[in-house]
Design an enzyme around this catalytic site. Structure first.
Site, short mmCIF file in Angstrom:
data_model
loop_
_atom_site.label_atom_id
_atom_site.label_comp_id
_atom_site.label_asym_id
_atom_site.label_seq_id
_atom_site.Cartn_x
_atom_site.Cartn_y
_atom_site.Cartn_z
N LYS A 104 -2.17 -1.46 -3.88
CA LYS A 104 -3.01 -0.28 -3.82
C LYS A 104 -2.18 0.97 -3.91
O LYS A 104 -1.18 1.05 -3.19
CB LYS A 104 -3.77 -0.32 -2.48
CG LYS A 104 -4.61 0.89 -2.20
CD LYS A 104 -5.20 0.78 -0.83
CE LYS A 104 -5.99 2.04 -0.58
NZ LYS A 104 -6.38 2.17 0.78
N LYS A 124 0.86 -1.18 0.00
CA LYS A 124 0.00 0.00 0.00
C LYS A 124 0.89 1.23 0.00
O LYS A 124 1.69 1.44 0.92
CB LYS A 124 -0.91 0.00 1.24
CG LYS A 124 -1.76 1.25 1.34
CD LYS A 124 -2.75 1.17 2.47
CE LYS A 124 -3.56 2.45 2.58
NZ LYS A 124 -4.51 2.39 3.71
#
Ligand code: PBG
Length: 325
Positions: free
Chosen positions: A248, A195
């Site tokens: 992400k 992330k």
């Protein structure tokens, strides 16, 4: 084989041929819909930077869950907006917190729709960080227990899967241990493994009221310039017991998706985040892009990069188009 013996255009000359040689199929079963839960009754607050997305009270979430399931979308992921925030994010792991209540309500009416819960403290802490704050730093190890407790409380409420998004070191193992000790060894962990510290989360932070009140998330989320590190992060989460590895954001990180696909043999998810959604919606509203075509192209590209599933605010719209095909 070279031109003129080989002519790539031969297999592109009609829709039937193109379908036969199409390598990537975006399917309704690839999609996961993110939703925002708020308290109250009959609340449906539009999120200005995410046209078509709302903060929803339980009654509306239950309705949305029904149409999501009817479209054949396998899962939702839930984010909560608590009524109050405090330094330790206590509402994140309160037995009757916003996510816990929403999970119960949805599972009660829609048992076959998988409900995944985002596990993080940032929506619940008054400072807006994803862990416990000590002076000006985020205390990794002190955060782990609270994060694991949050995951456990979601499982007790009926969550089918938990998805830690805080990026503290060691949280997957901590969650796995606590769930296993409490008879939730069957609940999978979808880890936000790679992330990035991304400005593409801007609209989400407005939607979820989760912007950090001081500093930023650079000490725990990844530097967008790094790729090798993503493999290391994902490998650690595999070792710690993750069941699904997430990358992400999605579109600016297709290289990361494809590298993790090559190196890690677990199912993979990619999160087509709020800013990716907002860009397409805004350009479509201006008449600058064909919104539907760009949406399908973007989702197909994310799938082509190698992910198995896509978390996307476009889930309903894309599923509707896929059904009519
Ligand atoms: C919470 C969380 C964020 C997103 C998902 N979980 C925001 C952040 O890390 O600041 C972003 C999702 C999106 O932008 O759509 N940690």
């Amino acid at each position: 084989m070279l031109f003129p013996d080989y002519r790539p255009r031969r297999m592109r000359q009609n829709a039937a041929f193109r379908r036969l040689v199409r390598e990537t199929q975006l399917r309704v079963s690839d999609l996961i819909l993110p939703v925002f839960a708020v308290g109250g009754k009959d609340v449906k607050n539009p999120i200005p930077s995410m046209p078509g997305q709302f903060q929803l009270s339980r009654d509306h979430l239950v309705k949305l869950a029904k149409s999501t399931a009817e479209l054949g979308i396998p899962a939702m992921i839930l984010f909560g907006l608590p009524e109050k925030k405090d330094p330790l994010g206590t509402q994140a792991y309160a037995p009757n917190g916003i996510v816990q209540q929403a999970v119960k309500a949805i599972k009660d009416k829609q048992p076959d729709l998988a409900v995944i819960t985002d596990v993080c403290l940032c929506q619940y802490t008054d400072h807006g960080h994803c862990g416990v704050v000590d002076g000006n730093t985020i205390d990794n190890d002190a955060s782990l227990d609270l994060i694991a407790r949050t995951a456990l409380s979601h499982c007790i409420a009926g969550a089918d899967m938990v998805a830690p998004s805080d990026m503290m070191d060691g949280r997957v193992a901590e969650i796995r241990n606590l769930l296993d000790e409490n008879d939730f060894s069957h609940v999978p962990i979808m880890s936000y493994a790679a992330k990035y510290c991304s400005a593409f989360y801007g609209p989400f932070r407005e939607a979820a009221d989760s912007a950090p009140q001081f500093g930023d998330r650079r000490t725990y989320q990844m530097d967008p310039a790094n790729a090798v590190e993503a493999i290391r992060e994902a490998s650690m989460d595999v070792e710690e017991g993750a069941d699904i590895i997430m990358v992400k954001p999605a579109l600016p990180y297709l290289d990361i998706i494809s590298r993790i696909r090559e190196e890690i043999d677990l199912p993979m998810a990619a999160y087509n985040v709020s800013g990716e959604y907002a860009m397409i919606k805004a350009a479509a509203q201006m008449g600058w892009l064909d919104g539907h075509r760009v949406m399908m192209e973007a989702l197909t590209a994310i799938k082509r990069a190698g992910t198995d599933m896509i978390l996307t605010y476009f889930a309903i719209e894309a599923a509707e188009l896929l059904q009519n095909k």
